[in-house]
Design a protein around this motif. Structure first.
Motif, PDB file in Angstrom:
ATOM      1  N   ILE A 187      19.875 -31.643  -6.205  1.00 57.79           N
ATOM      2  CA  ILE A 187      20.470 -32.359  -5.072  1.00 57.79           C
ATOM      3  C   ILE A 187      19.389 -33.170  -4.343  1.00 57.79           C
ATOM      4  CG2 ILE A 187      21.548 -32.018  -2.806  1.00 57.79           C
ATOM      5  CD1 ILE A 187      23.049 -29.641  -4.126  1.00 57.79           C
ATOM      6  N   GLU A 188      18.242 -32.553  -4.151  1.00 58.36           N
ATOM      7  CA  GLU A 188      17.170 -33.245  -3.435  1.00 58.36           C
ATOM      8  C   GLU A 188      16.709 -34.472  -4.200  1.00 58.36           C
ATOM      9  OE1 GLU A 188      15.283 -29.488  -1.011  1.00 58.36           O
ATOM     10  OE2 GLU A 188      14.049 -30.539  -2.481  1.00 58.36           O
ATOM     11  N   SER A 246      19.344 -37.204  -4.091  1.00 53.59           N
ATOM     12  CA  SER A 246      19.352 -37.856  -2.779  1.00 53.59           C
ATOM     13  C   SER A 246      18.211 -38.870  -2.678  1.00 53.59           C
ATOM     14  CB  SER A 246      19.175 -36.806  -1.679  1.00 53.59           C
ATOM     15  OG  SER A 246      20.187 -35.855  -1.754  1.00 53.59           O
ATOM     16  N   HIS A 247      17.020 -38.375  -3.036  1.00 56.03           N
ATOM     17  CA  HIS A 247      15.835 -39.211  -2.865  1.00 56.03           C
ATOM     18  C   HIS A 247      15.844 -40.453  -3.750  1.00 56.03           C
ATOM     19  CE1 HIS A 247      11.692 -40.044  -1.824  1.00 56.03           C
ATOM     20  NE2 HIS A 247      11.417 -40.224  -3.118  1.00 56.03           N
ATOM     21  N   PHE A 304      19.635 -42.636  -2.908  1.00 56.54           N
ATOM     22  CA  PHE A 304      20.012 -43.156  -1.598  1.00 56.54           C
ATOM     23  C   PHE A 304      19.012 -44.174  -1.033  1.00 56.54           C
ATOM     24  CE2 PHE A 304      22.876 -39.427  -1.005  1.00 56.54           C
ATOM     25  CZ  PHE A 304      24.023 -40.188  -0.885  1.00 56.54           C
ATOM     26  N   ASN A 305      17.743 -43.896  -1.162  1.00 59.16           N
ATOM     27  CA  ASN A 305      16.764 -44.800  -0.552  1.00 59.16           C
ATOM     28  C   ASN A 305      16.845 -46.232  -1.117  1.00 59.16           C
ATOM     29  OD1 ASN A 305      15.956 -42.991   1.245  1.00 59.16           O
ATOM     30  ND2 ASN A 305      13.895 -42.644   0.423  1.00 59.16           N
ATOM     31  N   CYS A 317      20.082 -47.855  -0.085  1.00 59.14           N
ATOM     32  CA  CYS A 317      20.066 -48.168   1.340  1.00 59.14           C
ATOM     33  C   CYS A 317      19.249 -49.454   1.619  1.00 59.14           C
ATOM     34  CB  CYS A 317      19.470 -46.977   2.075  1.00 59.14           C
ATOM     35  SG  CYS A 317      19.711 -47.038   3.835  1.00 59.14           S
ATOM     36  N   LYS A 337      21.109 -52.525   0.192  1.00 58.44           N
ATOM     37  CA  LYS A 337      22.254 -52.881   1.032  1.00 58.44           C
ATOM     38  C   LYS A 337      21.790 -53.513   2.354  1.00 58.44           C
ATOM     39  CE  LYS A 337      26.092 -50.558   1.397  1.00 58.44           C
ATOM     40  NZ  LYS A 337      26.942 -49.398   1.718  1.00 58.44           N
ATOM     41  N   GLU A 369      26.881 -45.858  -4.030  1.00 53.06           N
ATOM     42  CA  GLU A 369      26.482 -44.948  -2.948  1.00 53.06           C
ATOM     43  C   GLU A 369      27.504 -43.796  -2.791  1.00 53.06           C
ATOM     44  OE1 GLU A 369      24.587 -46.089   1.213  1.00 53.06           O
ATOM     45  OE2 GLU A 369      26.734 -46.438   1.133  1.00 53.06           O
ATOM     46  N   LYS A 373      27.012 -39.921  -3.280  1.00 55.25           N
ATOM     47  CA  LYS A 373      27.370 -38.994  -2.191  1.00 55.25           C
ATOM     48  C   LYS A 373      28.264 -37.851  -2.714  1.00 55.25           C
ATOM     49  CE  LYS A 373      29.785 -38.643   2.104  1.00 55.25           C
ATOM     50  NZ  LYS A 373      31.079 -39.074   2.597  1.00 55.25           N
ATOM     51  N   ASP A 391      11.924 -39.317   8.863  1.00 60.82           N
ATOM     52  CA  ASP A 391      12.338 -39.109   7.455  1.00 60.82           C
ATOM     53  C   ASP A 391      11.909 -37.706   7.068  1.00 60.82           C
ATOM     54  OD1 ASP A 391      13.258 -39.487   4.937  1.00 60.82           O
ATOM     55  OD2 ASP A 391      11.582 -40.775   4.273  1.00 60.82           O
ATOM     56  N   PHE A 400      16.713 -39.349   9.734  1.00 59.70           N
ATOM     57  CA  PHE A 400      17.429 -40.400   8.986  1.00 59.70           C
ATOM     58  C   PHE A 400      16.939 -40.251   7.557  1.00 59.70           C
ATOM     59  CE2 PHE A 400      17.960 -45.150   8.028  1.00 59.70           C
ATOM     60  CZ  PHE A 400      19.297 -44.982   7.734  1.00 59.70           C
ATOM     61  N   ALA A 414      17.792 -39.243   3.155  1.00 53.89           N
ATOM     62  CA  ALA A 414      18.667 -39.095   1.984  1.00 53.89           C
ATOM     63  C   ALA A 414      19.005 -37.617   1.755  1.00 53.89           C
ATOM     64  CB  ALA A 414      17.971 -39.637   0.748  1.00 53.89           C
ATOM     65  N   PHE A 415      18.189 -36.710   2.287  1.00 58.14           N
ATOM     66  CA  PHE A 415      18.410 -35.268   2.047  1.00 58.14           C
ATOM     67  C   PHE A 415      19.300 -34.652   3.123  1.00 58.14           C
ATOM     68  CE2 PHE A 415      14.141 -36.474   0.605  1.00 58.14           C
ATOM     69  CZ  PHE A 415      14.268 -36.217  -0.738  1.00 58.14           C
ATOM     70  N   PHE A 416      20.415 -35.328   3.371  1.00 61.80           N
ATOM     71  CA  PHE A 416      21.232 -34.923   4.526  1.00 61.80           C
ATOM     72  C   PHE A 416      22.006 -33.628   4.305  1.00 61.80           C
ATOM     73  CE2 PHE A 416      24.863 -36.381   2.244  1.00 61.80           C
ATOM     74  CZ  PHE A 416      24.401 -37.454   1.486  1.00 61.80           C
ATOM     75  N   ARG A 429      21.642 -41.176   4.958  1.00 58.06           N
ATOM     76  CA  ARG A 429      21.258 -42.529   4.507  1.00 58.06           C
ATOM     77  C   ARG A 429      22.469 -43.370   4.149  1.00 58.06           C
ATOM     78  NH1 ARG A 429      15.345 -42.995   3.467  1.00 58.06           N
ATOM     79  NH2 ARG A 429      15.049 -42.477   5.629  1.00 58.06           N
ATOM     80  N   TYR A 430      23.502 -42.698   3.622  1.00 52.48           N
ATOM     81  CA  TYR A 430      24.622 -43.510   3.109  1.00 52.48           C
ATOM     82  C   TYR A 430      25.394 -44.245   4.212  1.00 52.48           C
ATOM     83  CZ  TYR A 430      27.572 -39.497   4.366  1.00 52.48           C
ATOM     84  OH  TYR A 430      28.198 -38.497   5.032  1.00 52.48           O
ATOM     85  N   GLY A 439      24.199 -46.374   5.965  1.00 50.45           N
ATOM     86  CA  GLY A 439      23.635 -47.733   5.962  1.00 50.45           C
ATOM     87  C   GLY A 439      22.968 -48.051   7.303  1.00 50.45           C
TER      88      GLY A 439
END
Lengths: 936, 128
Positions: free
Chosen positions: A878-879, A882-883, A886-887, A890, A893, A922, A926, B60, B87, B89-91, B110-111, B113
């Motif tokens: 999961i980590e 995400s890393h 998402f980055n 983000c 976008k 995204e 998610k 972060d 803020f 990605a590891f929410f 992060r999603y 935006g």
């Protein structure tokens, strides 16, 4: 979650699926709102619902009401990210309404989901409790010994021995045993400790209690493994009362046998079929037979032919228990005939409570009879002599008819035998002038007066006259005067006649002295004036003279009023016969005697004293009493016995039972009589009984265990001790003593079941189970041993902390301290190190128990390494996702957003599409991260 | 006086975009940047000493030298009233939960935006 795994490790999908679905641990996944979204087969089995009935339901539906609130609270806390217990026990509510005790471990999953692992521990709890309760509360003493020492004793052992548990645990198992059995018990016990099977496994042992009393116990032993080593498990019960009762029966029997065999009396037991059951040594000695020549034979075959009829009649009366008079019987001895006088009445003889015949007791009167015969012969000889005498001797009846006259009489008076047969009256021979005087004298003689000689004138047949001196005396028969005996002396020949009389008197005197019965002559005022030697011996005096000095009223009779009573009786009919009375010996000892006595009168008919015969029956009386007492004692013992006693015949039909036997089976005594014993025995045990009966028919006594069916249908287990019974050398049935061990049996079975179950559960437990005391392992199950790689023996040499990962030692040590203080029952997640150096994760539980008298920790550990590893991989996935996703998305976008406002037209549309594509991506990322699902 | 915002973020693009969107939204903020946890903590201290204690810190999680959780702990030790928003990605991870535990008031995933991010900032400063 499965989907994530699948996504990550698609090739291992089947393995994970199998792992979850087939797991022996019940697993569920609970959503944030408390509904169950996943459950495996084991959980369905635990709750009794079908899988489709579980999915979508709120998890509290499967929780018993008392635990619902608590569990829901934990769930809410977990959702909020607050601390909640991870591992605990709760009560699970099944579809059928039953409650199961379940151990649960909760693992948090993403999105406020939880994975619960559950193990059903209901049986384990129940069995542990049951096992403990049974052993601790049974009245049966239960103990285990190992390495020569008691290692376990229940409270009943303390009661049995008087020692407390602490004292017993320091003792060697043979220390309490009686010296005679000590070595044997020690030797057998040691073999058993080595695991050897020893037979028999049940036996009776005498032992000493703490206060030094000797007691008996019935012990049952079996080999067991205890803490990994062979040991002996024993149960025992106190059977002292039974042993004492057995001893008393033996003693009473021994006493009776002694009396019966050693009595000088002749004792014979005759069965109701007229056959001889037993005969004592005195009897055998007298008759010269060996016992085996007599037992079982018809008694009549030993009776002289001329006595057979009277014996037969008397025996018939005896068998009916009617009092019979004493009887004289001639018995055929091996060499000669014996005359035996059997006493009055009889004693009915019982065997095992049942009458089997009569005991007759007699004395040998052969010598006495011989003397009587001698007397008769002597009399005949006397008559012969009388015939040779010149003196006339004549006997006539009360009418004066001459019955006898000697040769001298015929010669003197000139009559012939024919004349006598034709009838001669004595009075006719007397001169008419003397006749009246003669008639008066006859009357006086009849009245008992003793008169001196008188002279009559008498006639010969030819009419010539004679001067005759007549001396007359009465003739008694059965104590009555039946005639008169006269001696007629021709006066010239007086001197010769007197001499003949003197000789006759001496003969009688001789007879008087030699008689074996005690004879006496006494005066009216109570002094003995003549006694024979038998009387001196009977009374224990040194001489006749001592006896002559006695006052009969005070010194002879035990009761001073007895003499007066006897005189009163005599005055009624002139005599008493076989009057039972007590007299005193010189040494003060009482004798019971039969007295036969008649009056003595002087020539004027006045009573001047008595003549009597004394017969000692003390011994016979004593024997009768002892016999009766002994018999009574047996009957009492049999009836009072707590053990069931049963007698059956050669066809196994019951002929006798005591109250206890009937009670044990719930019958009345009468209901059991005549019943066949096989009907009462459990169907499966009948074959066994058949074999035991076969043994008895061969003459073997045996002891065995058998199940009976009571009247109410319950099964009763008895230990039966049975012996064969014989009559006349033939098998006639069995006698059995039955000890009810049903309760004991049930307890033993329950104990065995409980132990087996307990062991099975311990050994098959999916968790490792251990007992820790003072940092040392005392017990581990095979799961524990297998997981950790060490045997119990190896573990015993280690400190438990050596097994714990260095970083977790402090945590585990602290947790165990808390468990020992009873503040905690859960051991937190920790790492342990196996023998081959692998590091594994586990959770555990612990409770404080009493082990060998000291507190110990009973714990379980469950290996959670696989779950833990999976969890870790999932977290990393999961980590990373995400890393790495998402980055960049983000950032991309963000820039598109900035550029989009600066351009127009077709370009803006294109950029918008790129932005939308990124938004989709995204969303997918998610979904992967938050739900473990790949979709938009 | 403008409000002070400290952004601790190792990616320069992210730093730049955050600033651009704040500017675009018309938020008048004095923005300071740090590119690892350690630097972030030092910057916070420095600003405090200058009398410019940040009104909000954007943190972060995955940072070189010192991660977001550690940096948050240090800042909170320095200033118990510090307001820190994650803020990241590891929410939805334990990491994010640990950040909250360390003292962060909120996690902005992060999603959402940059628009979503700016909305959160607007909300915060308007309320303030």
């Amino acid at each position: 979650m499965l989907n994530i795994l699948f996504a990550l490790y698609p090739d291992k999908w089947e393995m994970y699926k199998l792992f979850f679905e087939e797991s022996p641990i019940a697993l569920t996944v609970v959503e944030e709102d408390g509904t169950i979204s996943y459950a495996n087969k084991k959980f369905a089995e635990l709750t009794g619902y079908k899988l489709h009935e579980i999915i979508g339901e709120h998890f509290t539906k499967f929780v018993a009401e008392q635990d619902r609130e608590r569990m829901n609270e934990y769930h809410i806390k977990r959702v909020r990210g607050e601390e909640a217990p991870q591992e605990y026990e709760y009560k699970c509510l099944r579809k059928d309404g039953k409650i199961r005790v379940v151990r649960i471990k909760v693992i948090k999953l993403p999105e406020n989901r939880t994975l619960s692992c559950k193990i059903d521990v209901t049986e384990k709890k129940e069995v542990e409790e049951l096992f403990k309760r049974v052993v601790e509360s049974t009245i049966l003493a239960v103990f285990i010994y190992q390495d020569d020492h008691f290692v376990y004793v229940n409270p009943a052992v303390e009661k049995l021995t008087g020692y407390c548990k602490e004292e017993l645990l320091k003792m060697k198992f043979w220390e309490l045993v009686h010296e005679k059995y000590k070595e044997k018990v020690k030797e057998r016990g040691r073999k058993r400790q080595k695991g050897e099977e020893i037979e028999p496994s049940i036996y009776e042992i005498p032992y000493y209690t703490k206060d030094g009393k000797l007691k008996w116990a019935l012990c049952s032993l079996t080999n067991i493994m205890y803490k990994g080593k062979p040991a002996a498990l024993a149960t025992a019960m106190d059977i002292t009362d039974k042993k004492v009762a057995e001893e008393e029966i033996r003693e009473s029997r021994r006493k009776f046998e002694f009396l019966y065999q050693n009595s000088p009396s002749l004792n014979i037991i005759i069965g109701f079929d007229g056959r001889i059951i037993d005969i004592n040594d005195s009897f055998l000695k007298l008759t010269g037979y060996k016992k085996e020549e007599v037992i079982g034979k018809k008694v009549l075959s030993f009776v002289a032919d001329y006595h057979k009829e009277k014996v037969m009649k008397q025996l018939e009366q005896d068998f009916k228990g009617i009092k019979t008079p004493s009887i004289e019987v001639d018995i055929k001895g091996k060499k000669q005939m014996h005359t035996i006088l059997f006493g009055e009445g009889q004693v009915i003889v019982y065997e095992k409570g049942e009458p089997i015949g009569v005991l007759l007791s007699g004395i040998d009167v052969t010598t006495h009879k011989k003397m009587e015969k001698a007397l008769k012969e002597s009399e005949e000889r006397f008559r012969e002599v009388a015939d040779l005498l010149p003196t006339v001797i004549c006997e006539f009846n009360l009418d004066g008819k001459i019955l006898y006259v000697n040769k001298a009489g015929f010669d003197l008076f000139g009559y012939t035998v024919e004349d006598l047969k034709a009838g001669i009256n004595a009075l006719d021979l007397i001169h008419p002038e003397d006749r009246k005087k003669a008639e008066e004298r006859i009357k006086e003689i009849i009245q008992g007066k003793k008169l001196g000689p008188i002279e009559y004138r008498m006639f010969k047949k030819d009419g010539s006259q004679l001067n005759i001196l007549v001396n007359s005396s009465p003739i008694y028969k059965d104590g009555k005067v039946v005639g008169i005996r006269s001696v007629l002396t021709n006066i010239t020949e007086l001197k010769r006649t007197e001499k003949a009389l003197k000789r006759s008197e001496e003969k009688y005197r001789n007879l008087f002295e030699k008689m074996k019965d005690a004879l006496y002559i006494s005066t009216i005022d109570g002094k003995f004036i003549d006694v024979n030697q038998a009387m001196v011996e009977l009374l224990g005096y040194d001489s006749k003279e001592e006896i002559y000095k006695l006052d009969i009223t005070k010194d002879f009779y035990c009761n001073p009023g007895d003499r007066e009573k006897i005189i009163k009786e005599i005055s009624k009919k002139g005599y008493v016969k076989d009057y039972e009375i007590e007299i005193k010996r010189k040494d003060g000892k009482k004798l019971i005697v039969l007295e036969t006595c008649h009056e003595r009168r002087d020539e004027n008919g006045n009573v001047i004293g008595f003549e009597g015969i004394i017969r000692d029956i003390t011994e016979k009386k004593e024997m009768e009493r002892a016999l009766k007492e002994s018999e009574e004692k047996y009957r009492m013992l049999v009836e009072m016995s707590q053990e069931g006693i049963c007698v059956d015949d050669e066809n196994e039909n019951i002929t006798f039972v005591n109250e206890a036997f009937a009670k044990l089976l719930g019958y009345k005594k009468e209901e059991l009589l005549g019943k066949n014993i096989f009907e009462l025995v459990h169907e499966d045990d009948r074959k066994k009984l058949e074999e035991e009966v076969k043994k008895r028919r061969k003459g073997e006594a045996s002891k065995y265990e058998i199940r009976f069916i009571a009247k109410d249908g319950r099964i009763k287990t008895f230990i039966v001790s049975a012996i064969p019974l014989y009559k006349n050398g033939k098998f006639v049935g069995s006698l059995s003593v039955n000890l009810d061990i049903t309760e004991r049996k049930i307890a033993e079975e329950k104990l065995a079941e409980s132990q087996a179950l307990y062991k099975a559960i311990t050994e098959s437990s999916p968790s490792g189970i251990f007992i820790l005391q003072g940092g040392e392992f005392k017990f581990v199950n095979s799961k524990f041993s297998n997981s950790i790689g060490y045997t119990l023996e190896e573990l015993k040499k280690m400190n438990y902390l050596e097994l714990i990962h260095r970083e977790d030692r402090y945590k585990v040590n602290e947790a165990i301290k808390k468990v020992m203080k009873k503040e905690e029952t859960i051991l937190p997640e920790f790492r342990y190190v196996t023998k081959d150096g692998r590091v594994r994760w586990a959770v555990g539980t612990g409770v404080v128990i009493e082990y060998k008298g000291r507190p110990a920790l009973l714990g379980t550990i469950t290996d959670i390494t696989e779950i833990k590893e999976m969890h870790e991989k999932e977290r990393k996935f999961i980590e990373d996702t995400s890393h790495y996703f998402f980055n960049p998305i983000c950032v991309a976008k963000g820039y598109i957003e900035l550029i989009r406002e600066r351009i127009n037209g077709e370009e803006k549309n294109m950029l918008e599409k790129a932005n939308q594509a990124l938004t989709r991506l995204e969303k997918i990322v998610k979904n992967i991260v938050t739900r473990g699902e790949i979709h938009e | 006086m403008n409000k002070v915002l400290l952004i601790i973020e190792d990616e320069r693009d992210m730093q730049e975009l955050m600033k651009k969107f704040i500017e675009k939204a018309g938020l008048k903020l004095e923005i300071y940047s740090a590119f690892d946890g350690k630097e972030g903590v030092e910057k916070y201290k420095e600003l405090m000493e200058k009398g410019k204690k940040p009104d909000l810190v954007i943190m972060d999680l995955k940072l070189p030298a010192m991660d977001g959780v550690e940096a948050t702990k240090k800042i909170m030790e320095m200033d118990n009233n510090a307001i820190i928003y994650g803020f990241t990605a590891f929410f939805d991870t334990d990491w994010a939960r640990r950040l909250i535990k360390a003292g962060a008031k909120k996690i902005i995933p992060r999603y959402v935006g940059f628009k979503g991010f700016v909305e959160e900032l607007k909300k915060f400063f308007e309320e303030k």
